[in-house]
Enzyme design. Structure first.
Site, PDB file in Angstrom:
ATOM      1  N   GLY A  32       0.968  -1.137  -0.103  1.00 17.46           N
ATOM      2  CA  GLY A  32       0.126  -0.300  -0.077  1.00 17.46           C
ATOM      3  C   GLY A  32       0.804   1.544   0.072  1.00 17.46           C
ATOM      4  CB  ALA A  34       1.020   5.546  -2.499  1.00 20.58           C
ATOM      5  CG  ASN A  35       4.680  11.586  -2.195  1.00 24.59           C
ATOM      6  OD1 ASN A  35       5.154  11.099  -1.795  1.00 24.59           O
ATOM      7  ND2 ASN A  35       4.217  12.713  -2.511  1.00 24.59           N
ATOM      8  CB  ILE A  38      -0.648   4.577   6.655  1.00 31.38           C
ATOM      9  CG1 ILE A  38      -1.585   5.860   7.265  1.00 31.38           C
ATOM     10  CG2 ILE A  38       0.198   4.763   7.997  1.00 31.38           C
ATOM     11  CD1 ILE A  38      -2.594   5.271   8.257  1.00 31.38           C
ATOM     12  CB  SER A 163      -9.967   0.497  10.431  1.00 33.37           C
ATOM     13  OG  SER A 163     -10.841   1.365  10.909  1.00 33.37           O
ATOM     14  CE1 TYR A 190     -11.786   0.796   5.777  1.00 31.92           C
ATOM     15  CE2 TYR A 190     -12.896   1.524   7.565  1.00 31.92           C
ATOM     16  CZ  TYR A 190     -11.347   1.228   7.262  1.00 31.92           C
ATOM     17  OH  TYR A 190      -9.925   1.844   7.201  1.00 31.92           O
TER      18      TYR A 190
HETATM   19  N1  LIG Z   1      -6.192   6.651   6.794  1.00 34.33           N
HETATM   20  C1  LIG Z   1      -7.074   6.407   8.009  1.00 34.33           C
HETATM   21  O1  LIG Z   1      -7.639   7.350   8.313  1.00 34.33           O
HETATM   22  C2  LIG Z   1      -6.794   5.369   8.343  1.00 34.33           C
HETATM   23  C3  LIG Z   1      -7.771   4.852   9.477  1.00 34.33           C
HETATM   24  C4  LIG Z   1      -7.767   3.774  10.072  1.00 34.33           C
HETATM   25  C5  LIG Z   1      -7.408   2.530   9.356  1.00 34.33           C
HETATM   26  N2  LIG Z   1      -6.649   2.709   7.849  1.00 34.33           N
HETATM   27  C6  LIG Z   1      -6.363   1.541   7.237  1.00 34.33           C
HETATM   28  O2  LIG Z   1      -4.676   2.107   7.110  1.00 34.33           O
HETATM   29  C7  LIG Z   1      -4.170   1.285   5.768  1.00 34.33           C
HETATM   30  C8  LIG Z   1      -4.040   2.655   4.760  1.00 34.33           C
HETATM   31  O3  LIG Z   1      -5.109   3.219   4.545  1.00 34.33           O
HETATM   32  P1  LIG Z   1      -3.852   4.638   3.972  1.00 34.33           P
HETATM   33  O4  LIG Z   1      -4.648   5.975   5.320  1.00 34.33           O
HETATM   34  O5  LIG Z   1      -2.933   4.961   3.982  1.00 34.33           O
HETATM   35  O6  LIG Z   1      -4.397   5.341   2.672  1.00 34.33           O
HETATM   36  P2  LIG Z   1      -4.251   5.127   1.259  1.00 34.33           P
HETATM   37  O7  LIG Z   1      -3.038   6.939   1.170  1.00 34.33           O
HETATM   38  O8  LIG Z   1      -5.500   5.078   0.712  1.00 34.33           O
HETATM   39  O9  LIG Z   1      -3.454   4.034   0.945  1.00 34.33           O
HETATM   40  C9  LIG Z   1      -4.027   2.640   0.720  1.00 34.33           C
HETATM   41  C10 LIG Z   1      -2.779   1.832  -0.709  1.00 34.33           C
HETATM   42  O10 LIG Z   1      -3.135   1.371  -0.850  1.00 34.33           O
HETATM   43  C11 LIG Z   1      -3.265   1.087  -2.342  1.00 34.33           C
HETATM   44  N3  LIG Z   1      -4.812  -0.278  -2.154  1.00 34.33           N
HETATM   45  C12 LIG Z   1      -5.991  -0.571  -2.598  1.00 34.33           C
HETATM   46  N4  LIG Z   1      -6.464  -0.733  -3.224  1.00 34.33           N
HETATM   47  C13 LIG Z   1      -5.669  -1.510  -3.684  1.00 34.33           C
HETATM   48  C14 LIG Z   1      -5.345  -2.938  -4.266  1.00 34.33           C
HETATM   49  N5  LIG Z   1      -6.549  -3.357  -4.878  1.00 34.33           N
HETATM   50  N6  LIG Z   1      -4.589  -3.649  -4.903  1.00 34.33           N
HETATM   51  C15 LIG Z   1      -3.308  -3.092  -3.976  1.00 34.33           C
HETATM   52  N7  LIG Z   1      -3.100  -2.036  -3.528  1.00 34.33           N
HETATM   53  C16 LIG Z   1      -4.558  -1.469  -3.585  1.00 34.33           C
HETATM   54  C17 LIG Z   1      -3.812   1.843  -2.775  1.00 34.33           C
HETATM   55  O11 LIG Z   1      -2.840   1.674  -3.643  1.00 34.33           O
HETATM   56  P3  LIG Z   1      -3.222   3.250  -4.912  1.00 34.33           P
HETATM   57  O12 LIG Z   1      -2.671   4.519  -4.663  1.00 34.33           O
HETATM   58  O13 LIG Z   1      -3.382   2.308  -6.542  1.00 34.33           O
HETATM   59  O14 LIG Z   1      -4.930   3.066  -5.004  1.00 34.33           O
HETATM   60  C18 LIG Z   1      -2.829   2.737  -1.760  1.00 34.33           C
HETATM   61  O15 LIG Z   1      -1.372   2.643  -1.579  1.00 34.33           O
HETATM   62  C19 LIG Z   1      -6.193   1.440   5.097  1.00 34.33           C
HETATM   63  O16 LIG Z   1      -5.600  -0.433   5.013  1.00 34.33           O
HETATM   64  C20 LIG Z   1      -6.783   1.283   5.713  1.00 34.33           C
HETATM   65  O17 LIG Z   1      -8.182   0.424   6.158  1.00 34.33           O
HETATM   66  C21 LIG Z   1      -6.620   4.540   7.391  1.00 34.33           C
END
Ligand SMILES: NC(=O)c1ccc[n+]([C@@H]2O[C@H](COP(=O)([O-])OP(=O)(O)OC[C@H]3O[C@@H](n4cnc5c(N)ncnc54)[C@H](OP(=O)(O)O)[C@@H]3O)[C@@H](O)[C@H]2O)c1
Length: 326
Positions: A32, A34-35, A38, A163, A190
């Site tokens: 996961g 990306a710039n 997390i 989460s 979710y």
């Molecule tokens: N941010 C929050 O507030 C929060 C809170 C609780 C839990 N979380 C959990 O934290 C984790 C990371 O989230 P984040 O906040 O960093 O979100 P994010 O910036 O959207 O990062 C998620 C990453 O997962 C990748 N991804 C999505 N679909 C995919 C697929 N089919 N195959 C491979 N990679 C895929 C995305 O790739 P692309 O760039 O290609 O889409 C992105 O790089 C998630 O699992 C989320 O449930 C986040």
């Protein structure tokens, strides 16, 4: 004691200053990346502690490139490798694993990739996309990578991002697909996927306890990232209403809780790092962590019910089409 809703999350820098030296020479896989994610922050943070190889996954290399540049500018000696991985296709998960044939051991596998409340869709394997991407692909990925984690020996880790949505999550064992979308509720789906992630870590942690392989699920807290890309106006209104309400939210067991406040990405990555290397939580194998500590007291009776652990494991084996015997 729970500090829910009142963030006292440590920074990644602080957690690493305490335990980061144990990362030297390690091979670490992070999904996961990306710039603005997390996982991207996590990769940059841990690169400062001299791992020998960072394997960073994404669907496309262009997503990882800005993170590789940051790592190279700060820590040019760390080897970084891109691994293409699409979690919405179990065939691609198997292909990605075969791309790691030359990697003899994985010290830390950190599954962070995920999606939140997208419009209804199914994976290539016909599973509702949040359940498929956030959970089921990780079940297969862990199964396939476990021999390499075992090769790394005790103190290696398998960390599954989850989460706070786990508190409202239950798994519809008869139909994880919400009647092919007819009864799709994006937030419930979710929550379902996060209940599955946390149950998986609990059961796997128990199975691997004797081997000293650390297993945890982690709520990283609320962080502004790419995750919010599917939040439409109506959804944001609902969230705002919940934040403004004098009534607390209630978990599946009716216990009140507050929505977490937003933090920065350093804090977002820090509990994942705690899960990887903090020796003080080793006794809580399989636990759900938040705010750098064990949060199992806040898990619901659904998630703690061992019958549901077995049902989920059996369902997952059925969906990936093969047994996962640990
Ligand atoms: N941010 C929050 O507030 C929060 C809170 C609780 C839990 N979380 C959990 O934290 C984790 C990371 O989230 P984040 O906040 O960093 O979100 P994010 O910036 O959207 O990062 C998620 C990453 O997962 C990748 N991804 C999505 N679909 C995919 C697929 N089919 N195959 C491979 N990679 C895929 C995305 O790739 P692309 O760039 O290609 O889409 C992105 O790089 C998630 O699992 C989320 O449930 C986040």
């Amino acid at each position: 004691m729970s500090t829910w809703g009142n963030p006292v999350i440590l920074s990644s820098e602080y957690v690493l200053s305490q335990y980061g030296e144990s990362l030297a020479g390690k091979t670490i896989v992070v999904t996961g990346v990306a710039n603005d994610s997390i996982a991207g922050e996590l990769a940059v943070q841990i690169s400062a502690y001299k791992p020998s190889l960072l394997i960073l996954t994404a669907r496309s290399e262009s997503r990882v490139e800005p993170i590789v540049s940051k790592i190279k500018s700060k820590n040019p000696d760390v080897s970084v490798r891109f691994l293409k991985l699409d979690l919405s296709d179990l065939k691609d998960v198997r292909r990605a694993v075969s791309d790691l044939n030359d990697v003899p051991k994985i010290d830390h596998f950190v599954a962070v990739a995920g999606v939140m409340v997208p419009p209804y869709g199914k994976t290539a394997d016909g599973v509702e996309s949040q359940f498929g991407v956030n959970y089921l692909a990780n079940f297969l990925l862990v199964k396939e990578l476990l021999p390499k984690v075992r090769a790394a020996g005790p103190k290696s880790s398998i960390v599954i991002c989850s989460s706070s949505a786990v508190r409202g999550g239950q798994i519809n064992f008869d139909d994880v697909n919400y009647k092919d979308g007819e009864e799709y509720n994006p937030l419930a789906a979710y929550a379902q996927s996060n209940a599955a992630r946390t149950i998986f870590a609990k059961f796997l942690g128990e199975k691997l306890k004797g081997e000293g392989i650390r297993v945890f699920s982690v709520d990283p807290g609320a962080v502004a990232t790419g995750l919010q890309r599917h939040f439409g106006g109506e959804f944001l209104d609902q969230i705002q209403a919940l934040r403004n309400s004098t009534e607390p939210m209630r978990d599946l067991d009716g216990r009140p809780y507050k929505m977490p406040s937003f933090t920065g990405t350093s804090e977002g990555a820090s509990t994942l790092i705690t899960a990887m290397i903090d020796p003080t939580i080793e006794g809580a194998q399989g636990a759900y962590l938040y705010q750098n500590t064990v949060g199992d007291d806040d898990l619901t009776s659904f998630v703690l019910n061992r019958e549901n652990w077995t049902k989920l494991w059996e369902l997952s084996e059925k969906l990936i089409g093969e047994p996962f015997t640990v």
